[in-house]
Design a protein around this motif. Structure first.
Motif, short mmCIF file in Angstrom:
data_model
loop_
_atom_site.label_atom_id
_atom_site.label_comp_id
_atom_site.label_asym_id
_atom_site.label_seq_id
_atom_site.Cartn_x
_atom_site.Cartn_y
_atom_site.Cartn_z
N ALA A 1 0.86 -0.99 -0.06
CA ALA A 1 -0.13 -0.14 -0.03
C ALA A 1 0.94 1.21 0.11
O ALA A 1 0.29 2.31 -0.53
CB ALA A 1 -0.74 0.13 0.94
N LEU A 2 1.92 1.11 0.59
CA LEU A 2 2.90 2.37 0.78
C LEU A 2 3.44 2.74 -0.62
O LEU A 2 3.53 3.67 -1.03
CB LEU A 2 3.94 2.24 1.84
N ALA A 3 3.81 1.60 -1.22
CA ALA A 3 4.17 1.88 -2.73
C ALA A 3 3.28 2.35 -3.66
O ALA A 3 3.73 3.40 -4.58
CB ALA A 3 4.70 0.43 -3.18
N MET A 4 2.03 2.08 -3.67
CA MET A 4 0.99 2.45 -4.47
C MET A 4 0.84 4.03 -3.99
O MET A 4 0.70 4.92 -4.72
CB MET A 4 -0.49 1.78 -4.36
N PHE B 1 -4.40 10.26 -15.45
CA PHE B 1 -5.54 9.22 -16.25
C PHE B 1 -4.63 8.34 -17.07
O PHE B 1 -5.20 7.16 -17.76
CB PHE B 1 -6.49 9.93 -17.27
N LYS B 2 -3.24 8.45 -17.24
CA LYS B 2 -2.51 7.32 -18.09
C LYS B 2 -2.18 6.38 -17.16
O LYS B 2 -1.28 5.48 -17.84
CB LYS B 2 -1.43 8.11 -18.96
N ILE B 3 -2.16 6.33 -15.95
CA ILE B 3 -1.94 5.45 -15.02
C ILE B 3 -2.78 4.83 -14.23
O ILE B 3 -3.82 5.39 -13.70
CB ILE B 3 -0.76 6.03 -13.91
N ALA B 4 -2.75 3.33 -14.10
CA ALA B 4 -3.66 2.66 -13.30
C ALA B 4 -2.80 1.74 -12.23
O ALA B 4 -2.10 0.74 -12.48
CB ALA B 4 -4.49 1.55 -14.12
N PRO B 5 -3.02 2.18 -10.95
CA PRO B 5 -2.10 1.58 -10.03
C PRO B 5 -2.84 0.36 -9.24
O PRO B 5 -4.00 0.54 -9.27
CB PRO B 5 -1.80 2.61 -8.92
N ILE B 6 -2.36 -0.79 -9.49
CA ILE B 6 -3.25 -2.01 -8.73
C ILE B 6 -2.18 -2.34 -7.44
O ILE B 6 -1.19 -2.96 -7.70
CB ILE B 6 -3.33 -3.18 -9.69
N GLN B 7 -3.23 -2.51 -6.38
CA GLN B 7 -2.23 -3.19 -5.22
C GLN B 7 -2.80 -4.62 -5.09
O GLN B 7 -3.93 -4.87 -4.81
CB GLN B 7 -2.96 -2.52 -4.08
N ASN B 8 -1.77 -5.46 -5.40
CA ASN B 8 -2.24 -7.14 -5.52
C ASN B 8 -0.91 -7.63 -5.71
O ASN B 8 0.21 -7.08 -5.84
CB ASN B 8 -3.01 -7.24 -6.50
N ASP B 9 -0.90 -8.94 -5.13
CA ASP B 9 0.46 -9.89 -5.43
C ASP B 9 0.43 -9.99 -7.05
O ASP B 9 -0.38 -10.15 -7.68
CB ASP B 9 -0.10 -11.15 -4.85
N VAL B 10 1.81 -9.82 -7.36
CA VAL B 10 1.81 -9.83 -8.95
C VAL B 10 1.74 -11.06 -9.48
O VAL B 10 0.80 -10.99 -10.69
CB VAL B 10 3.60 -9.53 -9.25
N ASN B 11 1.86 -12.13 -9.08
CA ASN B 11 1.55 -13.39 -9.83
C ASN B 11 0.09 -13.67 -9.91
O ASN B 11 -0.31 -13.99 -10.91
CB ASN B 11 2.08 -14.67 -9.07
N LYS B 12 -0.75 -13.19 -8.80
CA LYS B 12 -2.22 -13.33 -8.79
C LYS B 12 -2.76 -12.39 -9.91
O LYS B 12 -3.52 -12.89 -10.60
CB LYS B 12 -2.82 -13.03 -7.43
#
Length: 394
Positions: free
Chosen positions: A251-254, A269-280
């Motif tokens: 969450a801190l990274a995002m 609007f050109k960026i979509a931050p997603i907090q999730n496990d990368v492999n998932k």
């Protein structure tokens, strides 16, 4: 000064100026040095080999400093070594870049000491007993050379534990860094959190690689995995990427990434931050048939030691297989390993296995390495840890 004799045949590595002497190489000690104490290392024939500091709590019993008998590692020696390392970084620091690694442990002939510069502040890792005992001298010299506002201890607890040291973190000198310190790399501004962030707060070892990859992103959709504070992603936006999807579990990274997008005036609007496990998240993208022109995989260290190599190889293979499966045909995969136990040839083999499993064909078009502020000492190949490949995937 206590002399320590090596067993017969164990002087070869020292003669080649490798900085580690393992405990099994030592003869029985007549007089046991204190941990962190400077000792003279002799061959079985009692010929001088080197000076180093001793620690029986570590598998590396002696970390070698000087290989000349007349060059005793006293306070002046430490100050001169620190000065040489810091001065060697002068060409890197300018108006477009005020962050870099100033001292890189064994590779700068100072085993157990890592110093990173982040704008007006320094983050220090003191990883061995010998360095701990010289801490006041080190801090004094760093103040004089850099004019820093504050020096913060980012002790690596695991590394310190290996040397029998307690965990350590906190202000060592000067003023405490603010919640967000502003740095500039490749002309891009970053707010980084030195106190709470991972490691020392920002990975400046990818500086040159970010710049190289940025040359390929114009008009492309970019997926930046393990994006952290946005190093690769912000370089992509600065070089006219069409869109950026950034994935990180922190969450801190995002939060930091969003701040850095705003700091540079990039289009949110050109960026979509997603907090999730990368492999998932990669599996979700695959299920949704979402594709990207460029995929960046810069994971944490999967192989902290050679004993973890097999498990790490499987993890790297699975990650890269997933990354390849969400690429457009002819798209680019920028993939990295910061595990010293994984050499470049092994990494290439892992990518080949991943390509087979993904049903893809791969061309390697560039090899990434660590930059000049992370030098590789010729007598210490273990200092080479960062490697990467830029692959065109069909």
């Amino acid at each position: 000064m206590i002399s320590v004799l090596l067993n017969k045949g164990k002087e070869k590595a020292v003669l080649h100026q490798h900085p580690w002497v393992f405990s099994g190489a030592l003869q029985a000690l007549k007089t046991k040095p204190q941990n962190g104490e400077l000792v003279k290392v002799l061959s079985q024939k009692e010929e001088f080999l080197a000076y180093g500091y001793f620690n029986d709590a570590s598998r590396v019993a002696i970390r070698l400093l000087s290989f000349k008998e007349e060059e005793i590692p006293d306070e002046n020696w430490w100050r001169e070594r620190i000065k040489k390392a810091v001065n060697a970084r002068t060409p890197i620091l300018n108006d477009h870049n005020n962050t870099c690694r100033l001292i890189f442990s064994e590779s700068d002939f100072l085993p157990g000491l890592i110093v990173d510069k982040y704008g007006d502040y320094l983050a220090v890792q003191i990883l061995t007993t010998g360095v701990e005992q010289m801490k006041s001298v080190i801090l004094d010299e760093l103040q004089k050379l850099t004019g820093t506002k504050g020096i913060f201890d980012k002790g690596d607890d695991k590394a310190r534990a290996h040397d029998g040291l307690a965990a350590s973190e906190g202000l060592l000198w000067g003023e405490l860094p603010p919640d967000f310190v502003q740095v500039i790399e490749n002309g891009i501004k970053y707010h980084i959190n030195i106190v709470e962030g991972q490691k020392s707060g920002f990975y400046c070892d990818q500086r040159e690689n970010r710049k190289i990859l940025a040359g390929f992103v114009k008009g492309k959709s970019v997926l930046d995995c393990f994006s952290y504070s946005g190093g690769f992603g912000l370089n992509a936006l600065a070089n006219d990427a069409k869109e950026l999807v950034a994935v990180d579990s922190s969450a801190l990274a995002m939060e930091t990434l969003r701040k850095n997008v705003a700091l540079n005036g990039f289009d949110p609007f050109k960026i979509a931050p997603i907090q999730n496990d990368v492999n998932k998240q990669l599996r979700l993208f695959k299920e949704e048939n979402q594709k990207f022109d460029i995929v960046i995989l810069d994971p944490p260290k999967y192989a902290p030691s050679r004993s973890a190599l097999d498990r790490a190889a499987r993890a790297y293979k699975d990650l890269n297989r997933l990354g390849m499966q969400v690429l457009e045909s002819g798209g680019l995969l920028a993939t990295f390993s910061c595990s010293g136990a994984v050499d470049m040839e092994t990494f290439k083999q892992i990518i080949a296995w991943a390509a087979l499993d993904a049903g893809k064909e791969v061309q390697i078009i560039h090899q990434f390495n660590q930059p000049a502020d992370h030098p590789i000492r010729s007598s210490f190949p273990e200092g080479e840890y960062l490697k990467g490949l830029l692959c065109r995937v069909y």
